[in-house]
Structure formats: structure tokens, C-alpha cells
Scaffold this motif. Structure first.
Motif, PDB file in Angstrom:
ATOM      1  N   ARG A  25       0.836  -1.208   0.000  1.00 29.76           N
ATOM      2  CA  ARG A  25       0.000   0.000   0.000  1.00 29.76           C
ATOM      3  C   ARG A  25       0.870   1.257   0.000  1.00 29.76           C
ATOM      4  O   ARG A  25       0.554   2.241  -0.679  1.00 29.76           O
ATOM      5  N   ALA A  26       1.952   1.222   0.756  1.00 31.98           N
ATOM      6  CA  ALA A  26       2.871   2.368   0.760  1.00 31.98           C
ATOM      7  C   ALA A  26       3.512   2.548  -0.612  1.00 31.98           C
ATOM      8  O   ALA A  26       3.685   3.684  -1.086  1.00 31.98           O
ATOM      9  N   LEU A  27       3.866   1.423  -1.265  1.00 32.68           N
ATOM     10  CA  LEU A  27       4.482   1.490  -2.589  1.00 32.68           C
ATOM     11  C   LEU A  27       3.508   1.999  -3.652  1.00 32.68           C
ATOM     12  O   LEU A  27       3.931   2.490  -4.697  1.00 32.68           O
ATOM     13  N   VAL A  28       2.213   1.872  -3.398  1.00 30.24           N
ATOM     14  CA  VAL A  28       1.210   2.360  -4.346  1.00 30.24           C
ATOM     15  C   VAL A  28       0.890   3.828  -4.089  1.00 30.24           C
ATOM     16  O   VAL A  28       0.867   4.657  -5.013  1.00 30.24           O
ATOM     17  N   ILE A  29       0.640   4.172  -2.847  1.00 29.64           N
ATOM     18  CA  ILE A  29       0.138   5.511  -2.528  1.00 29.64           C
ATOM     19  C   ILE A  29       1.254   6.551  -2.497  1.00 29.64           C
ATOM     20  O   ILE A  29       1.089   7.672  -3.016  1.00 29.64           O
ATOM     21  N   LEU A  30       2.409   6.206  -1.918  1.00 32.59           N
ATOM     22  CA  LEU A  30       3.486   7.191  -1.782  1.00 32.59           C
ATOM     23  C   LEU A  30       3.974   7.724  -3.131  1.00 32.59           C
ATOM     24  O   LEU A  30       4.116   8.945  -3.297  1.00 32.59           O
ATOM     25  N   PRO A  31       4.254   6.874  -4.132  1.00 28.58           N
ATOM     26  CA  PRO A  31       4.675   7.421  -5.430  1.00 28.58           C
ATOM     27  C   PRO A  31       3.629   8.328  -6.061  1.00 28.58           C
ATOM     28  O   PRO A  31       3.978   9.318  -6.722  1.00 28.58           O
ATOM     29  N   ALA A  32       2.352   8.004  -5.853  1.00 31.34           N
ATOM     30  CA  ALA A  32       1.299   8.860  -6.404  1.00 31.34           C
ATOM     31  C   ALA A  32       1.327  10.240  -5.761  1.00 31.34           C
ATOM     32  O   ALA A  32       1.204  11.271  -6.435  1.00 31.34           O
ATOM     33  N   VAL A  33       1.523  10.261  -4.453  1.00 36.15           N
ATOM     34  CA  VAL A  33       1.603  11.542  -3.741  1.00 36.15           C
ATOM     35  C   VAL A  33       2.831  12.329  -4.189  1.00 36.15           C
ATOM     36  O   VAL A  33       2.753  13.550  -4.425  1.00 36.15           O
ATOM     37  N   LEU A  34       3.972  11.662  -4.327  1.00 36.04           N
ATOM     38  CA  LEU A  34       5.200  12.339  -4.752  1.00 36.04           C
ATOM     39  C   LEU A  34       5.075  12.863  -6.180  1.00 36.04           C
ATOM     40  O   LEU A  34       5.601  13.942  -6.501  1.00 36.04           O
ATOM     41  N   THR A  35       4.377  12.112  -7.041  1.00 35.66           N
ATOM     42  CA  THR A  35       4.179  12.558  -8.417  1.00 35.66           C
ATOM     43  C   THR A  35       3.366  13.847  -8.458  1.00 35.66           C
ATOM     44  O   THR A  35       3.707  14.797  -9.170  1.00 35.66           O
TER      45      THR A  35
END
Length: 648
Positions: A52-62
Motif C-alpha cells: 500500500r505504501a508502494l502504491v500511494i506514496l509514489p502517487a503523492v510524490l508525483t
């Protein structure tokens, strides 16, 4: 062999299905023992949390990176209202796209079919009912699908017991009579039980149809598999679903990932190809980050009967208008309620040969989307249900955002157009006390605009690139798509069509939201599954808003008001009517190499269940054509259709 004279429904076996209280979380102390040991469950929960962190964190950083670009652009002269609105729209719209990119990335990195472990002990035999709710459908086609699945299951050896229920909500008496006769013919030659029931009142639509069956007959069944009128599942898929549920006592619902089949037009071919190439990766990523809090898409899924009855009785939503009354997109909510009660809800992307039919025209696709839009926007009212798991809330929010994000992109398009080509040519005019005669507008050169546009296009195309990579490196899959050359040409063709269709769907989503806000209920018209083509006048009426928007942008470009970056969108929207006519063309009319473009395994080398269905449906169609015309028996033409006018 079944007897044609036996009762059309079995003896009653009532099962109470209480209406749920959304204001109070249920007590979940009556669940069966877990399917994993404590250590296994802990390890599984940690793995899911990492994903879940690998999915949500990159989206937030993008989104943060994109916001930084706009901040750098705007902050030189201080922020004004329109600039803040534009930043909010960009961030809001791009997050959901970035989330899809993250899910596709996770799906690509973990693109391996899960190995099914051998059960530690013999599985319990389940009594499984396969429910086929129908409403004014082509009864001969429905009967052909059921017969195909019945025959496939009859050839299998399974310790589970299966029966089919055709549950009719049809209002047309002649069509209902034809349904009854079609089922009777099937019952006369089937070894598996096949039942038929028609409700006197179709209260609460499909939700009420299923609830009626549970209340009267659900007590006799351990589980049921929901099928749409156009669903088709291989016997192996049905048995694997039952095995999977039997091996997981804490699991209440397992959703397969249906593939599309039956494409006969260019639009349907593109949709089917997209589903085949990009869908599995996104579904695998969704499954990995959802964990035991998965989702339900309303069909081609198995559900534990008593758990569903105890937890998923839906109330009526208070108020008036399309966002009140019956919960239309009920599946998301039912999955959330099961998870709320402590049951596991999972998605199994590895079960193959689970199918549904594809809408044949872009018009049919949009009309179906209008119904989904109205139902998904209802979910915004339900985010505050007491006791929901955070991931369940995320599923419901994401369903609504699929349409709200389109409205955000449309608003962004308008703002971008109003920005004009430069500070001297913008439609906006900003004045200050020290400079009352000339606007102060931040500089953004062509390179900067190109970077932003490229960034957004990259977000939209990356999931497709991931799907192409996954298919390319799987040699058997590549062969089933016609080999590397044809697959590369097909992928390029689909991407071009997707880019051209995107602006049209953006506007249509705005129309769908507008209809909902104006309380234009979409009604309950059955889906047009026959691929009926629409004439020029119908398409002009249906795509009038897109055409007007496109022509307006072209005029603004000709006057030098907007930049060339918006020209492709303007051309696509202004030509939406001839484009839709071309998309609705039958692929059988294509010649030579074009006929093989975007061909999927369902076309090139179909599964046995599809081949069997095609052989079964041919004589049933012939029989329907010989029916008395005035009775309407067997004809879907007797069904009502949705309005093609944008606001009616």
C-alpha cells in the motif's frame, strides 16, 4: 435428466436479510476461525502494508512534483485566484491517474501467477447457486449462455453441487413468456437443476432481485455466484471459485477479473484489446494493495450466502433525486459492508475464462457510464458509514473520482484556454493598484508548457506501456495476439484511438455528472447488447456538446486566443460525430491486415467455453427469428432504451 414438468423453483428455504444501520458498526464476534495462523496473518498484513505504501506514496510524490512545477511558474508575481484554482484542479485530477500508474507498476513488478497451495485437509463440499438476474434481455441469448455453462459443468467431476437460477425482473409479458419457455426447454435436457422465477414487482432493481432470492431460497445454499445477463464462465473457473471459498472460512466474497468478449466493431475491438492487455496488471496491483479489503464489481464473483444476508442488506437513502432512494452501484457498498463486519473480501486475478460482453458502440458505452456515474456519485454520501475499513472507503471514493476527475480535467481545459497564448493575449486580465492599466501575468514559455503537457500525457500512457511490456515478455501471450509485429501495430493503434476517445469521454462524463446534479435519473434501461448502429442524426444529437466545444476551441485558435497545445483536443471534439460513426463500424468490413488489428485471444484462439457458446447461441438465434413478430417473443427490441439527448 431433469424433468420438464417439475416445479420452476425449489421448495422455500427462507434466510433473514436485515437492513443494515449505517450509523452503527455491527458486532463481528460470530465469525469462523481464521484461515491463517497468527504469525501467517501478521506477515500477510505487513506485506500488504508495504505494498500500500508502494502504491500511494509514489502517487503523492508525483502530484507534489507536478505542483512544484506550477508553483515555480506562478510564484514569481504572487498568487491570484485563477492560478490557485488551476493548481488545485491539476493536483486533484492527476492524483487518481498517478494512483493507476502506481498500481500498474506494482502489478508489473509482481506479474506472476500465484501458485495455488494444496489444501491442508479435504475441502468442504459447497452447495452453490449461480444467479442470473435479467431485465428485458434477449432471452434466447441468456438461455444459450446458461446452457453452455450447464453443459460444461455436467462434464466435470466436482464435490461441490451447482444449480442455476434465472431471476427475471422483466416487465414485458410477451418477453417474460419467452423467457419461461426458453428455460423450460433447457430444463428438459439439463442434468443440473435450472430454475426460473419472475418477480411481480421489481422493487430495488437488481439489489432487490438478489435480496428476494436470498429471503425465500437462500437458506438452502452455502454460496452463490452472481452472473450478469452477458456473463460467461468456464466450468474450471466456477469450480476454482468454489474451491477458493471453501478453503477460506473467513472470506465472504471472491471477485474474478472478467475479460471482455464478443467485439464486433472497431470501438469494441479497441476496448477488448485494452481490457486484455492493461486490465490484468491493474487488477493485480489492485488486489495486492487491497489485500483482504478487496472490492466487488457486481458479477462473476462468489459470495458466502449467510454472511451476505447478515451483513449486506441495503437501506433506502433518504431524500429526493437521483442520489437518494435505491443504492444503484450496490456492489461496492456490499463489499464494504462485508469487510465492515470482519469478513475478508478478495480479488483473484488468476482465475481465467471469466467473461462478460463488451459494449459494441461508444454510444452504448456512454449510456452505461451514465448509470454508473449516478450510482458512483451516491458513494460520496456513504463515505461516513460507521465502521468501514479505510480501504473500503478508498474504493468507494475512487469510483466517484473516476467521474469527478473528468470534470476537473474539463475545468482545467477551460482554464488553460482562458490563459491564452501569452500574458498579452490571455482572456483573463489581472490589475493591481500600482499597475491599473496592464495585467501582471506569470511567464510560461512553450518549453514549460510542453514539459507540463508531456508530464500529464506520460501519466496517462504509462499504465499502457506497462501492459505492453508484460505481454511482450510473455511469449505464449504474445503469440495469441498474432506475434510481435501484429501486436506492436495493435498496441500503437489502440493508443492512438484511446487518445482520440479521451476528450469525448471527458465531456460525456461532465454531461453524466450534470444530469445527476440536475436530477435527470438515468432510469433502468437494459444494455443494448446487439450492437445496433446509430444513424447520423442520432449521433449529432448525442455528441452535440462535444462538437460545439470543439468548434469553439477551433474558433479561438483561429482568432489567436488559445495556444496550439489545445488544437488536437479541439479537432477531436469537433469531429466527434464522424469519429463515432467510424468507431461503430463493424470490423468484418475491414480488409487484409486491418482485420487482424487489436485482435485478442478471444478472437484469435478463443477458450473452449467461448467456442461452445457460439455453437449454442446460433440455433437459439434462429429459433428466436422464427418467433411470431407481433408477440415480441425472444426480441430485445421490445425493451426501452435510454435517451440520446444529453439533458433528457
Amino acid at each position: 435428466m431433469a424433468s420438464a414438468g417439475r416445479a420452476m423453483m425449489p421448495s422455500p428455504a427462507p434466510l433473514d436479510m436485515p437492513t443494515q444501520d449505517f450509523r452503527q458498526a455491527p458486532v463481528s464476534d460470530r465469525l469462523p476461525s481464521g484461515q491463517h495462523t497468527t504469525s501467517e496473518q501478521t506477515a500477510k498484513n505487513k506485506r500488504t502494508a508495504i505494498i500500500r505504501a508502494l502504491v500511494i506514496l509514489p502517487a503523492v510524490l508525483t502530484v507534489a512534483a507536478l505542483m512544484a512545477i506550477f508553483y515555480d511558474w506562478f510564484e514569481k508575481h504572487g498568487f491570484v485566484a485563477a492560478e490557485i484554482v488551476m493548481m488545485v484542479l491539476v493536483g486533484f485530477s492527476s492524483f487518481w491517474v498517478a494512483l493507476s500508474v502506481s498500481m500498474g507498476t506494482v502489478g508489473l513488478l509482481m506479474h506472476r501467477k500465484a501458485q495455488k497451495p494444496a489444501p491442508a485437509s479435504p475441502l468442504n463440499a459447497l452447495d452453490v447457486a449461480l444467479l442470473v438476474p435479467i431485465y428485458n434481455e434477449d432471452c434466447e441469448a441468456v438461455a444459450a449462455r446458461v446452457e453452455t455453462m450447464v453443459r460444461a459443468l455436467e462434464r466435470e467431476t466436482s464435490h461441490h453441487r451447482f444449480a442455476f437460477f434465472v431471476l427475471s425482473d422483466t416487465r414485458d409479458d410477451a418477453l417474460a413468456f419467452a423467457e419461461n419457455q426458453a428455460v423450460r426447454r433447457l430444463r428438459a435436457k439439463a442434468q443440473l437443476p435450472v430454475f426460473y422465477r419472475r418477480r411481480n414487482k421489481n422493487t430495488d432493481r437488481k439489489t432487490g432481485n438478489i435480496r428476494n432470492w436470498i429471503a425465500k431460497w437462500g437458506g438452502a445454499w452455502d454460496a452463490f455466484i452472481t452472473l450478469d445477463a452477458d456473463s460467461l464462465m468456464a466450468s474450471a473457473a466456477i469450480i476454482e471459485l468454489a474451491d477458493d471459498l471453501a478453503s477460506k472460512p473467513r472470506t465472504a466474497l471472491i471477485q474474478t477479473v472478467p475479460r471482455l468478449m464478443g467485439a464486433e466493431t472497431l470501438f469494441a475491438r479497441a476496448l477488448q484489446f485494452s481490457n486484455n492487455i492493461y486490465g490484468p496488471l491493474l487488477a493485480r496491483g489492485l488486489n495486492l494493495w487491497s489485500g483482504d479489503s478487496g472490492n466487488y464489481w457486481g458479477h462473476n464473483a462468489i459470495i458466502r450466502c449467510k454472511a451476505f444476508a447478515a451483513c449486506a442488506g441495503l437501506p433506502q437513502l433518504a431524500g429526493r433525486g437521483p442520489l437518494s432512494g435505491t443504492i444503484k452501484s450496490h456492489d461496492f457498498v456490499e463489499a464494504a459492508l462485508l469487510r465492515r463486519a470482519g469478513w475478508h473480501v478478495t480479488i483473484n486475478p488468476d482465475i481465467e475464462a471469466s467473461y462478460e460482453e463488451v459494449p459494441q458502440t461508444i454510444t452504448d458505452y456512454v449510456l452505461r457510464d451514465r448509470r454508473w456515474c449516478q450510482g458512483n456519485l451516491q458513494h460520496l454520501r456513504l463515505l461516513g458509514i460507521k465502521g468501514l475499513h479505510p480501504v473500503s472507503r478508498m474504493h468507494m471514493l475512487q469510483g466517484a473520482m473516476a467521474y469527478i476527475a473528468s470534470a476537473s480535467w474539463f475545468a482545467l481545459l477551460i482554464v488553460w484556454a482562458l490563459l491564452g497564448r501569452s500574458e498579452e493575449e490571455t482572456v483573463f486580465r489581472y490589475f493591481t493598484d500600482t499597475n491599473p492599466l496592464f495585467p501582471v501575468w506569470p511567464q510560461m514559455d512553450a518549453v514549460s508548457r510542453g514539459v507540463v503537457l508531456g508530464f500529464m500525457l506520460g501519466l496517462l500512457l504509462l499504465p499502457k506501456v506497462f501492459g505492453i511490456i508484460a505481454t511482450w515478455r510473455a511469449e505464449p501471450q504474445l503469440k495469441r495476439h498474432g506475434g510481435p509485429v501484429r501486436f506492436a501495430a495493435s498496441a500503437a493503434c489502440e493508443i492512438v484511438l484511446a487518445v482520440l476517445i479521451a476528450p469525448i469521454m471527458m465531456v460525456q462524463h461532465v454531461i453524466a455528472m450534470g444530469r445527476t446534479l440536475l436530477r435527470r435519473d438515468t432510469g433502468w434501461a437494459p444494455q443494448n447488447r446487439s450492437g445496433t448502429r446509430f444513424g447520423w442524426l442520432s449521433l449529432v444529437r448525442f455528441h452535440g456538446v462535444e462538437t460545439a466545444a470543439g468548434i469553439t476551441l477551433l474558433v479561438l485558435f483561429w482568432l489567436g486566443v488559445i495556444s496550439a497545445w489545445l488544437l488536437p483536443i479541439a479537432l477531436t471534439l469537433s469531429l466527434s460525430v464522424p469519429f463515432a460513426m467510424a468507431l461503430n463500424a463493424k470490423t468484418s468490413a475491414l480488409r487484409g491486415v486491418l482485420r487482424g488489428l487489436m485482435a485478442t485471444p478471444e478472437i484469435v484462439k478463443p477458450q473452449a467455453i467461448i467456442t461452445a457458446f457460439r455453437k449454442t447461441v446460433a440455433p437459439s438465434k434462429t429459433r428466436a427469428a422464427m418467433a411470431e413478430p407481433k408477440t415480441g417473443a425472444g426480441r430485445a427490441a421490445a425493451t426501452p432504451t435510454a435517451s440520446l439527448a444529453p439533458w433528457k
